[in-house]
Design a protein around this motif. Sequence first.
Motif, PDB file in Angstrom:
ATOM      1  N   GLN A 138      40.934  44.905  36.072  1.00  0.00           N
ATOM      2  CA  GLN A 138      40.250  44.930  37.367  1.00  0.00           C
ATOM      3  C   GLN A 138      40.465  46.268  38.065  1.00  0.00           C
ATOM      4  O   GLN A 138      39.545  46.807  38.700  1.00  0.00           O
ATOM      5  CB  GLN A 138      40.738  43.796  38.268  1.00  0.00           C
ATOM      6  CG  GLN A 138      40.678  42.398  37.677  1.00  0.00           C
ATOM      7  CD  GLN A 138      39.428  42.126  36.880  1.00  0.00           C
ATOM      8  OE1 GLN A 138      38.310  42.247  37.364  1.00  0.00           O
ATOM      9  NE2 GLN A 138      39.618  41.735  35.620  1.00  0.00           N
ATOM     10  N   ILE A 139      41.656  46.811  37.949  1.00  0.00           N
ATOM     11  CA  ILE A 139      41.959  48.094  38.590  1.00  0.00           C
ATOM     12  C   ILE A 139      41.078  49.203  38.022  1.00  0.00           C
ATOM     13  O   ILE A 139      40.442  49.967  38.758  1.00  0.00           O
ATOM     14  CB  ILE A 139      43.451  48.447  38.422  1.00  0.00           C
ATOM     15  CG1 ILE A 139      44.310  47.453  39.207  1.00  0.00           C
ATOM     16  CG2 ILE A 139      43.719  49.876  38.885  1.00  0.00           C
ATOM     17  CD1 ILE A 139      45.802  47.610  38.967  1.00  0.00           C
ATOM     18  N   PHE A 140      41.041  49.289  36.688  1.00  0.00           N
ATOM     19  CA  PHE A 140      40.229  50.333  36.059  1.00  0.00           C
ATOM     20  C   PHE A 140      38.741  50.095  36.289  1.00  0.00           C
ATOM     21  O   PHE A 140      37.985  51.031  36.567  1.00  0.00           O
ATOM     22  CB  PHE A 140      40.524  50.410  34.561  1.00  0.00           C
ATOM     23  CG  PHE A 140      41.771  51.181  34.234  1.00  0.00           C
ATOM     24  CD1 PHE A 140      41.806  52.562  34.405  1.00  0.00           C
ATOM     25  CD2 PHE A 140      42.893  50.535  33.760  1.00  0.00           C
ATOM     26  CE1 PHE A 140      42.952  53.277  34.107  1.00  0.00           C
ATOM     27  CE2 PHE A 140      44.047  51.244  33.460  1.00  0.00           C
ATOM     28  CZ  PHE A 140      44.074  52.622  33.635  1.00  0.00           C
ATOM     29  N   SER A 141      38.312  48.859  36.181  1.00  0.00           N
ATOM     30  CA  SER A 141      36.889  48.561  36.330  1.00  0.00           C
ATOM     31  C   SER A 141      36.387  48.936  37.720  1.00  0.00           C
ATOM     32  O   SER A 141      35.349  49.589  37.866  1.00  0.00           O
ATOM     33  CB  SER A 141      36.636  47.070  36.067  1.00  0.00           C
ATOM     34  OG  SER A 141      35.270  46.749  36.252  1.00  0.00           O
ATOM     35  N   TYR A 142      37.130  48.535  38.754  1.00  0.00           N
ATOM     36  CA  TYR A 142      36.683  48.842  40.115  1.00  0.00           C
ATOM     37  C   TYR A 142      36.761  50.341  40.391  1.00  0.00           C
ATOM     38  O   TYR A 142      35.889  50.907  41.067  1.00  0.00           O
ATOM     39  CB  TYR A 142      37.528  48.073  41.133  1.00  0.00           C
ATOM     40  CG  TYR A 142      37.005  48.217  42.541  1.00  0.00           C
ATOM     41  CD1 TYR A 142      35.787  47.648  42.902  1.00  0.00           C
ATOM     42  CD2 TYR A 142      37.725  48.920  43.504  1.00  0.00           C
ATOM     43  CE1 TYR A 142      35.285  47.788  44.194  1.00  0.00           C
ATOM     44  CE2 TYR A 142      37.235  49.059  44.800  1.00  0.00           C
ATOM     45  CZ  TYR A 142      36.007  48.489  45.132  1.00  0.00           C
ATOM     46  OH  TYR A 142      35.518  48.635  46.400  1.00  0.00           O
ATOM     47  N   ALA A 143      37.806  50.998  39.858  1.00  0.00           N
ATOM     48  CA  ALA A 143      37.925  52.452  40.036  1.00  0.00           C
ATOM     49  C   ALA A 143      36.736  53.165  39.403  1.00  0.00           C
ATOM     50  O   ALA A 143      36.212  54.146  39.961  1.00  0.00           O
ATOM     51  CB  ALA A 143      39.233  52.953  39.427  1.00  0.00           C
ATOM     52  N   VAL A 162      47.842  58.299  40.108  1.00  0.00           N
ATOM     53  CA  VAL A 162      48.417  56.959  39.968  1.00  0.00           C
ATOM     54  C   VAL A 162      47.749  56.210  38.821  1.00  0.00           C
ATOM     55  O   VAL A 162      48.420  55.563  38.001  1.00  0.00           O
ATOM     56  CB  VAL A 162      48.265  56.166  41.285  1.00  0.00           C
ATOM     57  CG1 VAL A 162      48.750  54.732  41.105  1.00  0.00           C
ATOM     58  CG2 VAL A 162      49.028  56.846  42.406  1.00  0.00           C
ATOM     59  N   LEU A 163      46.422  56.294  38.747  1.00  0.00           N
ATOM     60  CA  LEU A 163      45.703  55.646  37.653  1.00  0.00           C
ATOM     61  C   LEU A 163      46.068  56.261  36.308  1.00  0.00           C
ATOM     62  O   LEU A 163      46.117  55.562  35.288  1.00  0.00           O
ATOM     63  CB  LEU A 163      44.193  55.747  37.873  1.00  0.00           C
ATOM     64  CG  LEU A 163      43.562  54.768  38.854  1.00  0.00           C
ATOM     65  CD1 LEU A 163      42.068  55.034  38.975  1.00  0.00           C
ATOM     66  CD2 LEU A 163      43.810  53.328  38.430  1.00  0.00           C
ATOM     67  N   GLU A 164      46.334  57.561  36.302  1.00  0.00           N
ATOM     68  CA  GLU A 164      46.723  58.224  35.045  1.00  0.00           C
ATOM     69  C   GLU A 164      48.046  57.673  34.535  1.00  0.00           C
ATOM     70  O   GLU A 164      48.223  57.465  33.329  1.00  0.00           O
ATOM     71  CB  GLU A 164      46.824  59.729  35.259  1.00  0.00           C
ATOM     72  CG  GLU A 164      46.978  60.524  33.975  1.00  0.00           C
ATOM     73  CD  GLU A 164      45.744  60.448  33.086  1.00  0.00           C
ATOM     74  OE1 GLU A 164      45.918  60.394  31.854  1.00  0.00           O
ATOM     75  OE2 GLU A 164      44.626  60.443  33.628  1.00  0.00           O
ATOM     76  N   LEU A 165      48.983  57.416  35.443  1.00  0.00           N
ATOM     77  CA  LEU A 165      50.257  56.821  35.037  1.00  0.00           C
ATOM     78  C   LEU A 165      50.053  55.422  34.470  1.00  0.00           C
ATOM     79  O   LEU A 165      50.679  55.042  33.467  1.00  0.00           O
ATOM     80  CB  LEU A 165      51.211  56.766  36.231  1.00  0.00           C
ATOM     81  CG  LEU A 165      51.725  58.106  36.758  1.00  0.00           C
ATOM     82  CD1 LEU A 165      52.583  57.898  38.004  1.00  0.00           C
ATOM     83  CD2 LEU A 165      52.535  58.824  35.679  1.00  0.00           C
TER      84      LEU A 165
END
Length: 394
Positions: free
Chosen positions: A61-66, A270-273
Motif C-alpha cells: 500500500q505504501i509503494f502503490s500510493y506513493a 524514507v521509501l528508498e530505505l
Amino acid sequence: MEQSDKQFSIWRWLLALVGLFMYLGDIGTDTALVFTYFHEEHYVWSGLTALFIITGLTVNQIFSYAWFLEDMHKNVMDSKPKRWYLVLHIFGMGILLRSYHLLKQGYKEIWGQETSHNQRSQNGYLKKGYEEGSSKLFSDTADLSMLKLFETFLESAPQLLLQLYVHQNHEEWSVLQYMSMVFSFFNLAWSLVDYRICLRKSLPQSRELPSALPTTVYLLYKLFTITSLILSYSLLLILSVYSTVGFTSLWLLGTIRAHHLKTNFCSSGVLELLYRGVIGAVLVFTFFNVKGQDTKRDMTVYYFFWTVINFSTPLLMFFLKPELKTITIFLVVSGVIYGGSLLGLILLVLYYRFLHSKQEAKKQYDEVDGLENVDGQEKETTPSTRRTREFIKP
C-alpha cells in the motif's frame, strides 16, 4: 484483429486476470488459515500467518500510493481521486484498485475499440492517441507486476515456509492448509514470469512476450532453486526454532548489501530505505540483480552459500535428529532438496549460458535514473518505465 508490439494484447489482459485470481486465492486462503489456527488455539501459528499477510499488504500500500502520487505529479494521471485512493490504500486495496483499472481500461482498449479498428489504422500505423493509451496500460501493468513481486517475497514465500514447517510438525492436516500452500507456490511462480515479461517489455528493442523456451527454463530454474531453499529452511526450523535468528541475519545482510550498492529506486529517502528492506527479503529466497551491473561474481558467491545450505541441511538433520531417518516425509523432503538443487543449478547455467538475451547482457538499461538514452540522446521516460528499469533484474 492483428496486434502490433505497441498494442495492449488480449494475452496481456488475460495474464492480468489470472494474476488477480492468484493474488486473491493466496490472500484468501491465508486469511482463512489465520482464523482456523486461532479457533484451534494455535495462537503462534495464527499470529505469524497474520503477520506475513499484514507485512505484505502494508508495504504494497505504501509503494502503490506513493507511485500514484508520483504519476499525478508528473501529470500521467488525474489527481482528482487522490483522497479516494488514499482511503482504499488504507484498507489494503491498492493491488485490487490497480487491477480493476487495468482490466477495465484494457477491456476498452481491446474490445471497445475493435469495431473501429479500420478508422484507427491508416497506412499501416496506429494513431497517436491509441498508442499513448496502450503505453499507459503497459506502464500500469509494470507497476502492478512490481507490487505483486513485492507481495510474493514478503507474504507468499514466507507463508509457504511457515506452512511447510507446520505440516512437518502437525499430524492433522486440512484441505485449507494444502490450498494455502498451493496458492502460495503458484502465486510465486506466476509473479516471477509476469515480472520477467514486464521487464523485457520495458527494455528497448525487446518484445512484449519472450519466446517459450527461455521463459520456461527461467521459470523452472527459479522454482527449483527457491523451492529447495525453502524446504531447507523448513528443516532448519525443525532442527531449532532459533534458526529464525539466522534468517533475520540473512535479511539484514541483504538489506545492507542493497544499501552498499546505493540503489536509486525511489524519489524519497524514507521509501528508498523501505525498498532496500524489501530487497533484503527477496535475497533471503533468491538471487536478484539489484543494480543491473555485471553480477557474475555476486551470483557465484550467492549460489555457493545457497549450495552449502541446501546440501548440508539434510545431513545435519540426519546426524542431529537420527530418529527422523525412518520417517518417510524426511526422506522425501531430502530427496526433493537434493534433486531440486541439482536441477536448479543445471538450469541456471543453461539459461545464462545459452538463453539469456545477449543484448541485455551487453548493455545495462537501468543505470540511468529516469532517463532513457536513445541514439546518444537522453529522453525522459514515464515514472512507471523508470521504476521498471531501476528495479531488481533477474
